[in-house]
Structure formats: structure tokens, C-alpha cells
Design an enzyme around this catalytic site. Structure first.
Site, PDB file in Angstrom:
ATOM      1  N   LEU A  15       0.812  -1.217   0.000  1.00 51.29           N
ATOM      2  CA  LEU A  15       0.000   0.000   0.000  1.00 51.29           C
ATOM      3  C   LEU A  15       0.844   1.265   0.000  1.00 51.29           C
ATOM      4  O   LEU A  15       0.399   2.315  -0.439  1.00 51.29           O
ATOM      5  CB  LEU A  15      -0.928  -0.007   1.210  1.00 51.29           C
ATOM      6  CG  LEU A  15      -1.925  -1.173   1.257  1.00 51.29           C
ATOM      7  CD1 LEU A  15      -2.588  -1.250   2.620  1.00 51.29           C
ATOM      8  CD2 LEU A  15      -2.962  -1.036   0.165  1.00 51.29           C
ATOM      9  N   GLU A  17       5.250   2.810   0.943  1.00 54.96           N
ATOM     10  CA  GLU A  17       6.597   2.501   1.395  1.00 54.96           C
ATOM     11  C   GLU A  17       7.330   3.792   1.679  1.00 54.96           C
ATOM     12  O   GLU A  17       6.902   4.867   1.273  1.00 54.96           O
ATOM     13  CB  GLU A  17       7.340   1.679   0.340  1.00 54.96           C
ATOM     14  CG  GLU A  17       7.432   2.351  -1.014  1.00 54.96           C
ATOM     15  CD  GLU A  17       7.628   1.351  -2.135  1.00 54.96           C
ATOM     16  OE1 GLU A  17       8.187   0.280  -1.875  1.00 54.96           O
ATOM     17  OE2 GLU A  17       7.202   1.653  -3.258  1.00 54.96           O
ATOM     18  N   ALA A  19      11.200   5.410   3.945  1.00 54.14           N
ATOM     19  CA  ALA A  19      12.599   5.248   4.307  1.00 54.14           C
ATOM     20  C   ALA A  19      12.846   4.035   5.194  1.00 54.14           C
ATOM     21  O   ALA A  19      13.897   3.408   5.111  1.00 54.14           O
ATOM     22  CB  ALA A  19      13.080   6.521   5.007  1.00 54.14           C
ATOM     23  N   TYR A  20      11.888   3.684   6.049  1.00 49.60           N
ATOM     24  CA  TYR A  20      12.148   2.658   7.052  1.00 49.60           C
ATOM     25  C   TYR A  20      11.317   1.395   6.874  1.00 49.60           C
ATOM     26  O   TYR A  20      11.379   0.502   7.713  1.00 49.60           O
ATOM     27  CB  TYR A  20      11.899   3.224   8.462  1.00 49.60           C
ATOM     28  CG  TYR A  20      12.633   4.519   8.708  1.00 49.60           C
ATOM     29  CD1 TYR A  20      14.013   4.586   8.548  1.00 49.60           C
ATOM     30  CD2 TYR A  20      11.953   5.677   9.063  1.00 49.60           C
ATOM     31  CE1 TYR A  20      14.690   5.777   8.742  1.00 49.60           C
ATOM     32  CE2 TYR A  20      12.625   6.872   9.261  1.00 49.60           C
ATOM     33  CZ  TYR A  20      13.994   6.915   9.104  1.00 49.60           C
ATOM     34  OH  TYR A  20      14.669   8.087   9.291  1.00 49.60           O
ATOM     35  N   GLY A  21      10.524   1.316   5.834  1.00 53.33           N
ATOM     36  CA  GLY A  21       9.706   0.119   5.677  1.00 53.33           C
ATOM     37  C   GLY A  21       8.573   0.346   4.708  1.00 53.33           C
ATOM     38  O   GLY A  21       8.659   1.181   3.819  1.00 53.33           O
ATOM     39  N   GLU A  22       7.501  -0.405   4.920  1.00 52.23           N
ATOM     40  CA  GLU A  22       6.384  -0.365   3.978  1.00 52.23           C
ATOM     41  C   GLU A  22       5.090  -0.664   4.703  1.00 52.23           C
ATOM     42  O   GLU A  22       5.089  -1.081   5.864  1.00 52.23           O
ATOM     43  CB  GLU A  22       6.614  -1.391   2.865  1.00 52.23           C
ATOM     44  CG  GLU A  22       6.690  -2.815   3.386  1.00 52.23           C
ATOM     45  CD  GLU A  22       7.229  -3.797   2.358  1.00 52.23           C
ATOM     46  OE1 GLU A  22       7.649  -3.354   1.272  1.00 52.23           O
ATOM     47  OE2 GLU A  22       7.225  -5.001   2.642  1.00 52.23           O
ATOM     48  N   VAL A  23       3.986  -0.429   4.007  1.00 51.31           N
ATOM     49  CA  VAL A  23       2.666  -0.791   4.517  1.00 51.31           C
ATOM     50  C   VAL A  23       2.085  -1.849   3.598  1.00 51.31           C
ATOM     51  O   VAL A  23       2.068  -1.678   2.377  1.00 51.31           O
ATOM     52  CB  VAL A  23       1.723   0.430   4.584  1.00 51.31           C
ATOM     53  CG1 VAL A  23       0.340   0.009   5.071  1.00 51.31           C
ATOM     54  CG2 VAL A  23       2.294   1.493   5.502  1.00 51.31           C
ATOM     55  N   LYS A  38       1.810  -1.801   8.988  1.00 50.34           N
ATOM     56  CA  LYS A  38       2.992  -0.978   8.747  1.00 50.34           C
ATOM     57  C   LYS A  38       4.189  -1.731   9.304  1.00 50.34           C
ATOM     58  O   LYS A  38       4.242  -2.034  10.496  1.00 50.34           O
ATOM     59  CB  LYS A  38       2.845   0.388   9.424  1.00 50.34           C
ATOM     60  CG  LYS A  38       4.024   1.326   9.178  1.00 50.34           C
ATOM     61  CD  LYS A  38       3.721   2.721   9.704  1.00 50.34           C
ATOM     62  CE  LYS A  38       4.872   3.674   9.448  1.00 50.34           C
ATOM     63  NZ  LYS A  38       4.552   5.051   9.868  1.00 50.34           N
ATOM     64  N   ASP A 130       2.292  17.215   8.656  1.00 47.08           N
ATOM     65  CA  ASP A 130       2.550  16.806   7.273  1.00 47.08           C
ATOM     66  C   ASP A 130       1.235  16.515   6.550  1.00 47.08           C
ATOM     67  O   ASP A 130       1.080  15.481   5.897  1.00 47.08           O
ATOM     68  CB  ASP A 130       3.473  15.587   7.229  1.00 47.08           C
ATOM     69  CG  ASP A 130       4.126  15.391   5.860  1.00 47.08           C
ATOM     70  OD1 ASP A 130       4.175  16.373   5.086  1.00 47.08           O
ATOM     71  OD2 ASP A 130       4.585  14.272   5.571  1.00 47.08           O
TER      72      ASP A 130
END
Length: 476
Positions: A15, A17, A19-23, A38, A130
Site C-alpha cells: 500500500l 513505502e 525510508a524505514y519500511g512499507e505498509v 505498517k 505533514d
């Protein structure tokens, strides 16, 4: 095929992504429940483990119909898992037509829901920092949900407000005081970002690269040159509201209570506009059962790293205010005991999990994972087989000057720079579905409106092979 996650659960779609991972979208193959997971690799987040801890702590405080719900988290070795609602309606930017926007009644309804979510956050002392269309998600009823609290912070605690000094966010959406002042109030910053989102919804473009005097478009706005784009595309009533929101001096900027008194804000929706039944909170009523929402954008996007403002320490074990914690337990069996303890190997290519037509099934089938896939307008069927579709896509992208990399079977990563010279990366999957090839584009990094512009350019070049067949989507 679907990638097994843990017992009875499959990962069926990437779904988002960062800097530190993805969903990832996880679906229970027995109950058909869906949850967004996540997945954060703490080894890649060694420089900011406290940020992850703070994100979890803030998520625990949240419970509102216009905020993506947090179910819980657990850690397995170096991997931290956050379990969130899945929003099958996708991201707000996907509803914005580049250079056109969306119908004004739709923009008004989404803006109402955005205001409701921001009022709630500010009411419990949290600022998002943000707000942008990539972080605003839509559920199956097209209700807006604020997502991604990776940059959020607490600005008020025990009725004591602190000034902020960290410059973070996404440049076209940040308030001018972030670029000019050492310290600033939190609430006007989020209000400004909401004004930029409203501009994008109504005009289909962002007004400037950044709100500084070095930017000609911003200087033109301050000089009230509303005969220029994007302002000339916006009706006088919402433009009058934007004149009150996008005020450089934060102390003179309109507050949310006054936004709610604005003439356009209270203008009845046009006749014939889609207006779902709403609850008192401004959210359409949906059937009972498991909600399907997602936290998607993982892009921690600091503009600059100023001196640290984070004097308040956060601990995921610290007590939070009572915010209806029982509502987190959205059983069955508390999301299968937060997806059964988790112990698995990450697939090398998670997007490959969509390539099996048996997984995708057919519209109307009772056990149909396709119904769980996030809605996107950035996809189309082709008239060709997979190999020929791939070849045409490759040749077209190379002619257009894109960087092209085959990530794994039936997936490519395309890179370019947008009109602001910022990096733009998107993934393209070629999915077999009912003996047809679906070409599915997904934003990986960069601005959503720019991504849609590039998608439309590529699709236009491929018009000879694009099938007229409509993309079937779940009924809403």
C-alpha cells in the site's frame, strides 16, 4: 499468488513505502477481514528509534472517525509492526484531476471532514505537521481519514502549550513561518497545510514550490494576483476563504472556529452532488462490521533538521488519556490477537503477490480478494498479453526518458524528476486478471499530483493498446 503472512493471513498488496519500511494489506483468508500492517525495519531506523516510539504513542491516543484507527503494535526482532485500519478508497490525490481538480461539492465535503479531524487532533494537543493529499485516505464510503503520524508531535499537555522549532513537512504544503522563524505555534501551521490541500482539490495543482519570497508564485499571491493560475480556476467564494487561510502572518491567519463560520464552508452542496448520509461527526454511516482503512505514506520528509524541539519524552508504556480504548478492540478476537504473534520471512518481492488470477477472482465471487484491493484510477487493462504489454510499456517509458528497472517478475520501478525537480518514483505491476492484463501504477515516492500527470502522459502514449473495458471496483 498471495504471500502467506502468518496462520490464516495473507499479504496481498503493498500500500505504501518509505525510508524505514512499507505498509502491506493483510487479509484473513477465513474471515476476509482486512488490516493494514505498517512494517518498520528498526535497523534502517537506527537514527530515530524514538520517532517510531513516539509515533506509536501518539497513535494510541487517537480515536476519531476522520483519523485512521490504530489497533496495536508488536515487535519481532528488528521489525516493528503497526496494525491500522485499511482504507480501500485510496489516497485523496487520486481523486484530484491534474490541472482541473474535482467538483466543488466534493472538495467542500472532504474539507469539512479534514477540518473535523484536525479539530480533534488539536483538541487533544496533537499537531500532524505533514497534512497533504498523500496522507489523506478514503474509506469504502469516501470518508476522509487523516493518516501517517510519523511527523506528529504533542504541542499541548495539561493545558500548557509549547512553541515548536523543528522544520518538517513537505515544502509546497509547509507554512511560511517554518522557513522564517526559530519558533512558531503549532495550530496555524496545520491550518495553512489544509489551505494548500483545498487549493489542490479545487484547481488540480499546487500554488507554489515553497512559501518564500524567492518563489515568484508565492510573491504573486501576496500581491493578490489572483488572475493567475491556480487562483483564476477557483470560484470567488472558496477563493475568499483561501485569502483568509493563506495569510503569511500566523497570528492573522484564520482559525478553524472562524473557518467553520465562513460563507463558502456553510454553502449548501449543489443539487445532484453526491451527499451521503452523515453522522454528527461528518462521516457517512457505514454498515457494521470490520472497517477497512490504511495508513499509507511512510515518507518522513523533513525540510531541514533544526535544533531539536523534542523536550518532551515519549514512552510507549506511558499512560495515555482515556479516549475510548475499548473501541480499539475491533474483534473478531481482537484482530486475531494482533495477527497471531507474527513470525515469518519477508517476501523478496511483495508486489508479486498479486500476479495470480486465482487470487484476484471474479467480481461478485463470495471470497474475492480483489474486493480488498485499494481503489486507484491509475490503472488500465490492455488488449495484449503480458509480454507484449510489458514491451510496449518499456519502449514508451524509454522514449519518454524515464529510468526503468525491472524489480521482479511482472513489476517495474520507474524513476524521473517532476516539474519542481524533485524525485518521483512509481511502481508498475502487470496483473493477470480474468485472462486480461491489468497495468497498475502505484506512487512510491514523490508528489501525488505529479505522479498522476506522468501516468496520464504514459497512458496517452499507450492509447492504441489500452482496452476500453472499465476497471471493476467494489461497490460503495
Amino acid at each position: 499468488m498471495a504471500v502467506p503472512f502468518v496462520e490464516d493471513w495473507d499479504l496481498v498488496q503493498t500500500l505504501g513505502e518509505g525510508a524505514y519500511g512499507e505498509v502491506q494489506l493483510a487479509v484473513n483468508r477465513v474471515t476476509e477481514e482486512a488490516v493494514a500492517v505498517k512494517i518498520v525495519d528498526m535497523k534502517r531506523a537506527v537514527d530515530c528509534p524514538e520517532n517510531i516510539k513516539k509515533e506509536i504513542c501518539i497513535n494510541k491516543m487517537l480515536n476519531h472517525e476522520n483519523v485512521v484507527k490504530f489497533y496495536g503494535h508488536r515487535r519481532e526482532g528488528n521489525i516493528q509492526y503497526l496494525f491500522l485500519e485499511y482504507c480501500s478508497g485510496g489516497e485523496l490525490f487520486d481523486r484530484i484531476e491534474p490541472d482541473i481538480g474535482m467538483p466543488e461539492p466534493d472538495a467542500q465535503r472532504f474539507f469539512h471532514q479534514l477540518m473535523a479531524g484536525v479539530v480533534y487532533l488539536h483538541g487533544i494537543g496533537i499537531t500532524h505537521r505533514d497534512i497533504k493529499p498523500e496522507n489523506l485516505l478514503l474509506d469504502e464510503r469516501d470518508n476522509l481519514k487523516i493518516s501517517d503520524f510519523g511527523l506528529a508531535t504533542v504541542f499541548r499537555y495539561n493545558n500548557r502549550e509549547r512553541l515548536l522549532n523543528k522544520m518538517c513537512g513537505t515544502l509546497p504544503y509547509v507554512a511560511p513561518e517554518l522557513l522564517k522563524r526559530r519558533e512558531f505555534h503549532a495550530e496555524p501551521v496545520d491550518v495553512w497545510s489544509c489551505g494548500i490541500v483545498l487549493t489542490a482539490m479545487l484547481a488540480g495543482e499546487l500554488p507554489w514550490d515553497q512559501p518564500s519570497d524567492s518563489c515568484q508564485e508565492y510573491s504573486d499571491w501576496k500581491e493578490k494576483k489572483t488572475y493567475l493560475n491556480p487562483w483564476k480556476k477557483i470560484d470567488s467564494a472558496p477563493l475568499a476563504l483561501l485569502h483568509k487561510i493563506l495569510v503569511e502572518n500566523p497570528s492573522a491567519r484564520i482559525t478553524i472556529p472562524d473557518i467553520k463560520k465562513d460563507r463558502w464552508y456553510n454553502k449548501p452542496l449543489k443539487k445532484g452532488a453526491k451527499r451521503p448520509r452523515v453522522t454528527s461527526g461528518g462521516v457517512s454511516e457505514s454498515p457494521s462490521g470490520f472497517s477497512k482503512h490504511i495508513q499509507s505514506n511512510l515518507d518522513f520528509s523533513p525540510v531541514n533538521s533544526a535544533s531539536s524541539e523534542e523536550n518532551v519524552k515519549y514512552s510507549s508504556s506511558q499512560p495515555e488519556p482515556r479516549t475510548g480504548l475499548s473501541l480499539w478492540d475491533t474483534s473478531p478476537s481482537y484482530i486475531d490477537k494482533l495477527v497471531q504473534g507474527i513470525s515469518f520471512s519477508q517476501p523478496t518481492c511483495p508486489d508479486h503477490m498479486l500476479l495470480n488470477s486465482q487470487l484476484l477472482g471474479t467480481p461478485g465471487s463470495s471470497q474475492n480478494p480483489w474486493q480488498r484491493l485499494v481503489k486507484r484510477m491509475t490503472r488500465f487493462f490492455t488488449k495484449l498479453d503480458a509480454d507484449k504489454s510489458y514491451q510496449c510499456l518499456k519502449e514508451t517509458c524509454e522514449k519518454l526518458g524515464y529510468q526503468w528497472k525491472k524489480s521482479c517478475m511482472n513489476q517495474v520501478t520507474i524513476s524521473t524528476t517532476d516539474r519542481r525537480n524533485n524525485k518521483l518514483i512509481f511502481k508498475v505491476n502487470l496483473l493477470e486478471m480474468d485472462d486480461k492484463i491489468l497495468v497498475d501504477f502505484r506512487l512510491s515516492k514523490g508528489d501525488g499530483l505529479e505522479f498522476k500527470r506522468h501516468f496520464l502522459k504514459i497512458k496517452g502514449k499507450l492509447i492504441d493498446i489500452v482496452s476500453s473495458q472499465k476497471i471493476w471496483l467494489p461497490a460503495t
